[in-house]
Design a protein around this motif. Sequence first.
Motif, PDB file in Angstrom:
ATOM      1  N   THR A 185       0.839  -1.206   0.000  1.00 21.00           N
ATOM      2  CA  THR A 185       0.000   0.000   0.000  1.00 21.00           C
ATOM      3  C   THR A 185       0.869   1.249   0.000  1.00 21.00           C
ATOM      4  OG1 THR A 185      -1.549  -1.225   1.387  1.00 21.00           O
ATOM      5  CG2 THR A 185      -1.939   1.136   1.186  1.00 21.00           C
ATOM      6  N   LEU A 186       1.963   1.199   0.728  1.00 16.02           N
ATOM      7  CA  LEU A 186       2.871   2.338   0.857  1.00 16.02           C
ATOM      8  C   LEU A 186       3.356   2.825  -0.506  1.00 16.02           C
ATOM      9  CD1 LEU A 186       4.487   4.185   2.717  1.00 16.02           C
ATOM     10  CD2 LEU A 186       6.189   2.364   2.972  1.00 16.02           C
ATOM     11  N   ASP A 187       3.642   1.869  -1.399  1.00 14.95           N
ATOM     12  CA  ASP A 187       4.086   2.244  -2.742  1.00 14.95           C
ATOM     13  C   ASP A 187       3.027   3.067  -3.465  1.00 14.95           C
ATOM     14  OD1 ASP A 187       6.486   1.065  -2.538  1.00 14.95           O
ATOM     15  OD2 ASP A 187       5.869  -0.842  -3.463  1.00 14.95           O
ATOM     16  N   ARG A 188       1.767   2.666  -3.251  1.00 13.68           N
ATOM     17  CA  ARG A 188       0.693   3.328  -4.008  1.00 13.68           C
ATOM     18  C   ARG A 188       0.189   4.580  -3.306  1.00 13.68           C
ATOM     19  NH1 ARG A 188      -3.868   0.254  -4.022  1.00 13.68           N
ATOM     20  NH2 ARG A 188      -3.010  -1.387  -2.739  1.00 13.68           N
ATOM     21  N   ASN A 189      -0.036   4.477  -2.002  1.00 15.31           N
ATOM     22  CA  ASN A 189      -0.691   5.572  -1.289  1.00 15.31           C
ATOM     23  C   ASN A 189      -0.388   5.495   0.205  1.00 15.31           C
ATOM     24  OD1 ASN A 189      -2.405   7.466  -0.226  1.00 15.31           O
ATOM     25  ND2 ASN A 189      -4.203   6.809  -1.402  1.00 15.31           N
ATOM     26  N   PRO A 190       0.628   6.231   0.666  1.00 14.98           N
ATOM     27  CA  PRO A 190       1.032   6.150   2.067  1.00 14.98           C
ATOM     28  C   PRO A 190      -0.110   6.454   3.043  1.00 14.98           C
ATOM     29  CG  PRO A 190       2.651   7.379   0.798  1.00 14.98           C
ATOM     30  CD  PRO A 190       1.505   7.123  -0.120  1.00 14.98           C
ATOM     31  N   LEU A 191      -1.056   7.303   2.619  1.00 12.48           N
ATOM     32  CA  LEU A 191      -2.179   7.628   3.512  1.00 12.48           C
ATOM     33  C   LEU A 191      -2.965   6.389   3.900  1.00 12.48           C
ATOM     34  CD1 LEU A 191      -3.806  10.835   1.930  1.00 12.48           C
ATOM     35  CD2 LEU A 191      -2.684  10.681   4.144  1.00 12.48           C
ATOM     36  N   ARG A 192      -3.122   5.491   2.943  1.00 13.83           N
ATOM     37  CA  ARG A 192      -3.969   4.323   3.194  1.00 13.83           C
ATOM     38  C   ARG A 192      -3.335   3.345   4.176  1.00 13.83           C
ATOM     39  NH1 ARG A 192      -9.225   5.179   1.623  1.00 13.83           N
ATOM     40  NH2 ARG A 192      -9.545   2.972   1.788  1.00 13.83           N
ATOM     41  N   VAL A 193      -2.039   3.467   4.405  1.00 11.39           N
ATOM     42  CA  VAL A 193      -1.404   2.594   5.406  1.00 11.39           C
ATOM     43  C   VAL A 193      -2.049   2.862   6.769  1.00 11.39           C
ATOM     44  CG1 VAL A 193       0.774   1.975   6.541  1.00 11.39           C
ATOM     45  CG2 VAL A 193       0.753   2.519   4.102  1.00 11.39           C
ATOM     46  N   LEU A 194      -2.502   4.105   6.975  1.00 13.31           N
ATOM     47  CA  LEU A 194      -3.142   4.450   8.250  1.00 13.31           C
ATOM     48  C   LEU A 194      -4.436   3.660   8.467  1.00 13.31           C
ATOM     49  CD1 LEU A 194      -2.739   8.358   8.166  1.00 13.31           C
ATOM     50  CD2 LEU A 194      -1.371   6.734   9.482  1.00 13.31           C
ATOM     51  N   ASP A 195      -5.011   3.144   7.391  1.00 15.67           N
ATOM     52  CA  ASP A 195      -6.254   2.355   7.475  1.00 15.67           C
ATOM     53  C   ASP A 195      -6.019   0.923   7.925  1.00 15.67           C
ATOM     54  OD1 ASP A 195      -7.997   4.247   6.643  1.00 15.67           O
ATOM     55  OD2 ASP A 195      -8.086   3.587   4.548  1.00 15.67           O
ATOM     56  N   SER A 196      -4.752   0.480   7.909  1.00 14.22           N
ATOM     57  CA  SER A 196      -4.474  -0.934   8.179  1.00 14.22           C
ATOM     58  C   SER A 196      -4.998  -1.331   9.558  1.00 14.22           C
ATOM     59  CB  SER A 196      -2.963  -1.189   8.120  1.00 14.22           C
ATOM     60  OG  SER A 196      -2.680  -2.427   8.756  1.00 14.22           O
ATOM     61  N   LYS A 197      -5.646  -2.511   9.584  1.00 19.94           N
ATOM     62  CA  LYS A 197      -6.156  -3.021  10.868  1.00 19.94           C
ATOM     63  C   LYS A 197      -5.207  -4.087  11.426  1.00 19.94           C
ATOM     64  CE  LYS A 197     -10.607  -1.198  10.779  1.00 19.94           C
ATOM     65  NZ  LYS A 197     -10.639  -0.436   9.608  1.00 19.94           N
ATOM     66  N   ARG A 198      -4.105  -4.378  10.705  1.00 18.53           N
ATOM     67  CA  ARG A 198      -3.198  -5.455  11.142  1.00 18.53           C
ATOM     68  C   ARG A 198      -2.421  -5.053  12.387  1.00 18.53           C
ATOM     69  NH1 ARG A 198      -3.510  -5.557   5.815  1.00 18.53           N
ATOM     70  NH2 ARG A 198      -4.356  -7.503   5.013  1.00 18.53           N
ATOM     71  N   SER A 199      -2.321  -6.001  13.323  1.00 23.99           N
ATOM     72  CA  SER A 199      -1.744  -5.636  14.626  1.00 23.99           C
ATOM     73  C   SER A 199      -0.270  -5.247  14.517  1.00 23.99           C
ATOM     74  CB  SER A 199      -1.960  -6.744  15.645  1.00 23.99           C
ATOM     75  OG  SER A 199      -1.495  -7.942  15.108  1.00 23.99           O
ATOM     76  N   VAL A 200       0.504  -5.906  13.601  1.00 26.66           N
ATOM     77  CA  VAL A 200       1.931  -5.550  13.495  1.00 26.66           C
ATOM     78  C   VAL A 200       2.119  -4.087  13.073  1.00 26.66           C
ATOM     79  CG1 VAL A 200       2.864  -7.842  13.004  1.00 26.66           C
ATOM     80  CG2 VAL A 200       2.090  -6.409  11.105  1.00 26.66           C
ATOM     81  N   ASP A 201       1.124  -3.547  12.376  1.00 29.78           N
ATOM     82  CA  ASP A 201       1.263  -2.172  11.887  1.00 29.78           C
ATOM     83  C   ASP A 201       0.919  -1.130  12.945  1.00 29.78           C
ATOM     84  OD1 ASP A 201       1.957  -3.116   9.383  1.00 29.78           O
ATOM     85  OD2 ASP A 201      -0.119  -3.141   8.660  1.00 29.78           O
ATOM     86  N   GLN A 202       0.201  -1.556  13.974  1.00 28.67           N
ATOM     87  CA  GLN A 202      -0.380  -0.568  14.893  1.00 28.67           C
ATOM     88  C   GLN A 202       0.646   0.350  15.586  1.00 28.67           C
ATOM     89  OE1 GLN A 202      -3.515   0.114  14.407  1.00 28.67           O
ATOM     90  NE2 GLN A 202      -3.418  -1.646  13.013  1.00 28.67           N
ATOM     91  N   PRO A 203       1.756  -0.206  16.117  1.00 31.79           N
ATOM     92  CA  PRO A 203       2.700   0.716  16.771  1.00 31.79           C
ATOM     93  C   PRO A 203       3.277   1.754  15.799  1.00 31.79           C
ATOM     94  CG  PRO A 203       3.418  -1.601  16.987  1.00 31.79           C
ATOM     95  CD  PRO A 203       2.142  -1.615  16.233  1.00 31.79           C
ATOM     96  N   HIS A 204       3.462   1.354  14.541  1.00 36.57           N
ATOM     97  CA  HIS A 204       4.045   2.275  13.556  1.00 36.57           C
ATOM     98  C   HIS A 204       3.028   3.338  13.138  1.00 36.57           C
ATOM     99  CE1 HIS A 204       7.147  -0.640  13.683  1.00 36.57           C
ATOM    100  NE2 HIS A 204       6.300  -1.581  13.304  1.00 36.57           N
ATOM    101  N   ILE A 205       1.754   2.938  13.146  1.00 32.08           N
ATOM    102  CA  ILE A 205       0.706   3.915  12.828  1.00 32.08           C
ATOM    103  C   ILE A 205       0.582   4.914  13.986  1.00 32.08           C
ATOM    104  CG2 ILE A 205      -1.803   4.172  12.513  1.00 32.08           C
ATOM    105  CD1 ILE A 205      -1.697   1.498  10.936  1.00 32.08           C
ATOM    106  N   ALA A 206       0.668   4.364  15.204  1.00 33.70           N
ATOM    107  CA  ALA A 206       0.533   5.244  16.382  1.00 33.70           C
ATOM    108  C   ALA A 206       1.655   6.288  16.432  1.00 33.70           C
ATOM    109  CB  ALA A 206       0.509   4.410  17.657  1.00 33.70           C
ATOM    110  N   SER A 207       2.856   5.897  15.967  1.00 35.26           N
ATOM    111  CA  SER A 207       3.978   6.844  16.056  1.00 35.26           C
ATOM    112  C   SER A 207       4.147   7.688  14.783  1.00 35.26           C
ATOM    113  CB  SER A 207       5.278   6.074  16.343  1.00 35.26           C
ATOM    114  OG  SER A 207       5.525   5.171  15.276  1.00 35.26           O
ATOM    115  N   ALA A 208       3.222   7.530  13.848  1.00 31.52           N
ATOM    116  CA  ALA A 208       3.333   8.256  12.575  1.00 31.52           C
ATOM    117  C   ALA A 208       3.054   9.749  12.777  1.00 31.52           C
ATOM    118  CB  ALA A 208       2.333   7.682  11.567  1.00 31.52           C
ATOM    119  N   PRO A 209       3.579  10.596  11.888  1.00 25.94           N
ATOM    120  CA  PRO A 209       3.275  12.025  11.970  1.00 25.94           C
ATOM    121  C   PRO A 209       1.767  12.273  11.893  1.00 25.94           C
ATOM    122  CG  PRO A 209       4.832  11.566  10.175  1.00 25.94           C
ATOM    123  CD  PRO A 209       4.442  10.249  10.742  1.00 25.94           C
TER     124      PRO A 209
END
Length: 409
Positions: A185-209
């Motif tokens: 998703t990051l390649d296509r649209n970094p904004l949409r990474v914020l939509d990810s519901k996957r648990s491994v992504d959550q800490p990185h979403i929380a610390s995102a700008p």
Amino acid sequence: MRDILPPESGRWRHFTDVFADVVERAGYGQLITPLLEDLGVFTRIGDATDVVTKEMYDFVDKGRRHIALRPEMTASVCRAFAEHRPTTPWKVFYAGSNFRYEKPQRGRYRQFDQVGVEVLGADDPNLDVEIIALAWEFYARLGLRQVALIVNSLGEPDDRSRYVDALRDHFVACGDALSEQSRATLDRNPLRVLDSKRSVDQPHIASAPRIADFHSDDAAAHFDAVLVGLRALDIPFTIEPKLVRGLDYYRRTIFEFQGGTLDSAQNALGGGGRYDGLVEALGGPPTPGIGFALGLERTLLACDDEGVFAPAPTPLAAFVVDVTGGLEAVSLTAELRRAGLAVDRGYDNRSMKAQMKLANRSGAAFALIVGDDELSNGNVIVKPMQGGEQVVVARSEISAYLTALSDQN
Ligand code: AMP
């Protein structure tokens, strides 16, 4: 894709009627656009959205045009605006089916219905408040209580692109710690990474700008004005910095309504936002737009969960039981229907017992019985289906008699 049978189908129509009633009071007129458009109308929504890249029902027609069934209606509204150039602000509403090649599941179908509004040609934050309030009012009219409004602002296009760059840098730095799907998703649209519901992504979403740190003064003032308006109307909301929504053209205010009883993957009852550039991309003048679309099926699931807005079959005033061959039922039903009464009848000259069973099942308030005696004497027996004495009424009086009774009810 599903068949919708009565009485559920009546509920669908009622849903649209209630919506039309709410928005017509606010000066919105219905826009009806074709179910299909040139594929280009939808690809303008943005190449980075799933709706366009994966879910389109597109095909080449007999005239070798590449066309698509509409996956949503905002693009069609903007296309119609560019084509007809109505005076602004142009306030329209719509209702109808959309098509997306998604994996079907509860609350997610390949043909689904939406109601929605779009306003083209006004930039006023009060308009953002108005349309959010209209959706809010609509949910209240359905009887829904467990609806949460979440809002965010994507800022101006410049703010947004600086933010997207910062997000990309942030997520790229996360490397393999991010899920494989989010890396794609990051390649296509970094904004949409914020939509990810996957648990491994959550800490990185929380610390995102956070987008709010990128808002220009104008964007911040617009968003503040929207929040002031929502508070003035006592509409509760939560600011959700991770809310981004799909359309590439979104700017400033975006919002979503979530159903409290629904599964979190499918809990968006509807959503919308401000957009810029879509009318231009479709050949019109630069025009600001704002709108929302609310999903019918998902909203009805929420209504089921909350036990509100139940399907209501049209109540029948009477059911004609004619055991003299059926011709009397032909004229009697026609006369009563002309008088504005809802009337059904038995067919095939079935026995009194069989027809009374049908009358019972129909939910009609009265059975109107015509036997040989009644036919020769010019009478009809009126039998209340909920119990009580039956009466004999002159055939010539029956319409006035039933009308008076249904007025009482
Ligand atoms: P969207 O246009 O994707 O923002 O969708 C707006 C609303 O339409 C969603 O909140 C859902 O309620 C509904 N919706 C979108 N896609 C589907 C679908 N495939 N099936 C049922 N409802 C949908």
